[in-house]
Design an enzyme around this catalytic site. Structure first.
Site: not given
Lengths: 309, 506
Positions: B333-335
């Site tokens: 989700w962060h990247g």
């Protein structure tokens, strides 16, 4: 449940807090800004080349009365050997080179300082050709300013940015630490900053500067220099500092355009081209002559400047 | 627009705040139907859209489409009593939201990996990641799920729009729930302007200081270390650990600073946003850490991923798999990069081990040991999170393991001699310069002390009853005003070096 009175009292407390917060912020920020402004005025700022600046100022303040003065950046500092030029010209010569961090703005202030102390026959301004790609060195101007009045030359937004800058506060702190014993690692050798190891030439580097990269705002201080020379009857001549030959070869339109800009300010240009440096003449930067070639470079510029002597 | 930029602080915020507070005065003599609160909501929604459009106006239609579609689906769902029909709408909504996120955030990543695996070569133009898309998409997914579960109702489109776009939380959270926000929109906004202004500005300024004075300063130490590793430098033990520690502090002060600013801004407008941090580096176990770090994301992952996957209801082995999967997806989700997946998996393994430890031992570990192990593990896990690629991660780990030499003795020796050139040269030898040295001996240790010992901003202002700070807590007093004014002055003086928040890229 909170009564109306206690609610009003609470609201008053919070209002007082917000007011105090705003007041203290304005006072503290204003205080910091004034301190920074005072620091600039009194030389309290820890500028990277302050030692060099003080070294050059001490020459101006000495009893020597030079006939020829060189002012400019590191391309000058590494290219002109004042003693050699004195020998060749038979005139008393001073090299007051600062660095690119002071820019044309610092050069302008150096010329003004020189004329306050003395009236030389000839002032030679020498900067690296790529100075035209750099922003105006307002910080260098503030460091070398002669008086508070000089600050009028600086756009207000730049002044605000400069004086509301925490780094300036830290800069002053560093100055005081240094004064209390921190060593200064800048070494002056052969009348200028001692060079580092020679630059390694990288064939993949881009050596082409285009006309589009020229910052036309740079004219501002050149114009001031030209006007100052005219007003004070000084003979001021501009010379391009040395440059790696690959730049010379690949940036001809850039050189031509910058020459036109210098001429448009009213200054005379002594050199059609920079002294183009072969790899073995190169020092620790694209525009630095190696120490062993300094005399040869001086001789080159002497020939170019002879008509003005 | 960055919260720490002069255009936000001196133009956008004062104008929006003043107009927002003027609305009730302007509506005072209007008929009842022209409710000032409705105007305030509409105004805040439009102001939030302006805030978003300032970054890249071309993406405004995207967020409006996202809001419109999700709202439309929720209204459609409201008219259905049939469970199957409701489920169909939910699935359609999830596909829409995940499709949007997948295209803008993960398309390049997946195609690059497929190309790598199949040795093909498609030309794909780089897709610019719309700022805040991870946050506003997750928020709306949660809303649709809650609608499906009939836990929340449908409000007006303006209110829904504001719930998604409310500018303090639009770009990087906290991730808010419909149930947290809507009741606040429905109640009259608090009229106590001075109270909100005092508390909100105090929390905002603390966040601003955390970001500008601490996070951006320690970044001057972490960035060159990670940069050097990326360039292929062999880092020594001290340098590698300094870089990792500096990044540990940078990301905490950067993100918690942003979250404080968001909470403070919310209070200015009479809206309470949930807390996102509770001194995570004080955690004495990794489970404890995740109850303190990015709390709104942890809650989201738990409610909408871990529990629907089965949570701990399907046996211990499945529970551990669910934890790993949840954390890996949380990392992703962060990247869109494997580094984030590694970070997530590492934390998944840590949490699984923590659960196993609790199950197999009855020995209560002294808190100080628990804290030390947790802190070191968290620092180690931040390395892939920050590193640009796997090679950089490995180089950092090699340095931290001492495989390139341990320069500790030469580092310590000059400290007791003279804080001068000799000391600087030790750092220069390690690839760092005098500025890094200054940060390493001042700001980094101070930031560690602050994060480990001092109460966090929400505790100090008593906004969060997670700890007690007694008589040292914030009061609207002259002493507090002076302290906060000092923090603000330092922050204002550092506006020249405005930098983006780390979580903006997510």
């Amino acid at each position: 449940m909170m009564s109306q009175n206690s609610s009003i009292s609470s609201s008053k407390t919070f209002r007082g807090y917000v007011r105090a917060l705003l007041t203290f912020t304005v006072l503290l920020s204003g205080g910091f800004s004034l301190l920074v402004a005072y620091g600039y005025q009194h030389g309290w700022m820890d500028f990277a080349f302050i030692k060099l600046y003080q070294y050059q100022l001490s020459k101006i303040e000495s009893d020597a009365r030079p006939d020829i003065v060189f002012v400019g950046d590191s391309s000058l500092g590494n290219a002109i050997d004042a003693d050699e030029f004195q020998r060749l010209s038979g005139k008393h010569v001073q090299n007051l080179a600062l660095t690119g961090a002071y820019g044309y703005a610092g050069t302008f202030n150096m010329i003004r300082r020189v004329t306050q102390a003395n009236n030389p026959e000839l002032v030679i301004i020498m900067h690296t050709p790529d100075i035209f790609t750099r922003p105006i060195a307002y910080d260098g101007y503030l460091h070398t300013a002669l008086s508070l009045k000089d600050w009028r030359d600086i756009p207000f937004s730049i002044l605000v940015k400069t004086f509301t800058n925490f780094d300036a506060v830290m800069s002053m702190a560093r100055t005081f630490v240094r004064k209390s014993g921190m060593p200064d690692n800048m070494v002056i050798s052969n009348d200028y900053i001692r060079q580092g190891p020679a630059l390694n030439l990288d064939d993949n580097s881009n050596h082409q500067l285009s006309e589009a990269s020229i910052n036309l705002e740079k004219k501002m201080f050149l114009k001031k220099i030209s006007a100052f020379c005219g007003d004070n009857g000084l003979q001021c001549v501009y010379a391009f500092g040395p440059w790696l030959e690959l730049f010379c070869q690949q940036s001809q339109s850039f050189i031509k355009k910058t020459k036109e800009i210098v001429i448009s300010t009213g200054l005379r240009v002594a050199t059609e081209q920079p002294k183009c440096l072969s790899p073995n003449e190169l020092g620790d930067a694209w525009d630095h002559v190696a120490p062993h070639s300094k005399k040869e470079a001086t001789s080159f510029y002497f020939k170019k400047l002879q008509p003005f002597l | 627009m960055l919260f720490n930029s002069p255009e936000f602080l001196f133009i956008f915020l004062p104008i929006v705040f003043c107009l927002y507070r003027l609305i009730p005065l302007l509506c005072r003599d209007r008929p009842e139907a022209l409710n000032s609160q409705d105007f305030q909501i509409k105004f805040l929604f439009l102001a939030s859209l302006c805030f978003y459009a300032y970054w890249r106006w071309q993406y405004l239609p995207l967020i409006l489409m996202s809001i419109g579609t999700n709202y439309g689906l929720s209204v459609w769902m409201a008219g259905k009593t049939n469970q199957k029909a409701r489920k169909f709408i939910l699935v359609a909504g999830l596909l829409f939201n995940l499709g949007l996120l997948g295209y803008f955030k993960y398309a390049n990543f997946f195609i690059t990996n497929i190309q790598h695996l199949t040795s093909t070569n498609y030309n794909l133009d780089a897709i610019i990641l719309p700022i805040g898309i991870s946050f506003f998409t997750f928020q709306q997914i949660a809303y649709l799920v809650d609608r499906y579960r009939q836990q929340v109702g449908v409000g007006s489109l303006w209110r829904y729009g504001l719930f998604v776009t409310f500018f303090p939380q639009l770009i990087a959270g906290p991730i808010v729930h419909h149930a947290q926000m809507m009741p606040q929109f429905d109640k009259p906004f608090k009229k106590d302007i001075w109270n909100n202004l005092a508390l909100g500005s105090t929390i905002f300024i603390i966040g601003l200081f955390k970001k500008i004075a601490i996070a951006d300063s320690v970044a001057l130490l972490s960035s060159p270390v990670f940069g050097a590793a990326q360039q292929g430098a062999d880092l020594t033990f001290v340098t590698a650990w300094l870089g990792a520690l500096a990044y540990t502090m940078q990301i905490y002060f950067d993100f918690s600073g942003y979250s404080d600013m968001a909470v403070g801004l919310g209070i200015l407008f009479g809206i309470r946003l949930p807390a996102n941090f509770n001194s995570p580096y004080k955690a004495t176990s990794i489970i404890d850490f995740w109850q303190r770090w990015h709390m709104t994301l942890s809650q989201f992952l738990k409610d909408y991923l871990y529990i629907p996957l089965g949570g701990n209801r399907c046996g211990s082995r499945r529970k551990l798999i669910n934890i790993l999967l949840t954390m890996a997806l949380g990392g992703l989700w962060h990247g869109a990069a494997w580094n984030f997946v590694i970070w997530g998996v590492l934390h998944g393994i840590y949490i699984a081990l923590n659960h196993l430890w609790r199950r197999i031992t009855f020995v209560h570990m002294p808190p100080v040991f628990g804290w030390a192990i947790t802190f070191v593990m968290v620092v180690i896990a931040w390395v892939p999170f920050r590193a640009a690629d796997l090679d950089t991660t490995i180089r950092l780990y090699q340095g931290m393991a001492g495989l390139n030499g341990i320069s500790l003795p030469t580092f310590i020796q000059p400290v007791f001699q003279q804080l001068g050139d000799d000391f600087a040269q030790v750092f220069a030898y390690n690839g760092l310069g005098p500025i890094n040295l200054w940060i390493a001996v001042t700001i980094l240790p101070m930031s560690i002390v602050v994060s480990l010992i001092m109460p966090n901003s929400l505790e100090w202002t008593r906004l969060q009853s997670m700890g007690t700070v007694g008589r040292y807590s914030w009061q609207p007093s002259i002493a507090s005003a002076t302290y906060i004014a000092f923090l603000l002055s330092i922050s204002v003086l550092k506006f020249n070096d405005v930098s983006e928040f780390l979580y903006f890229q997510f």
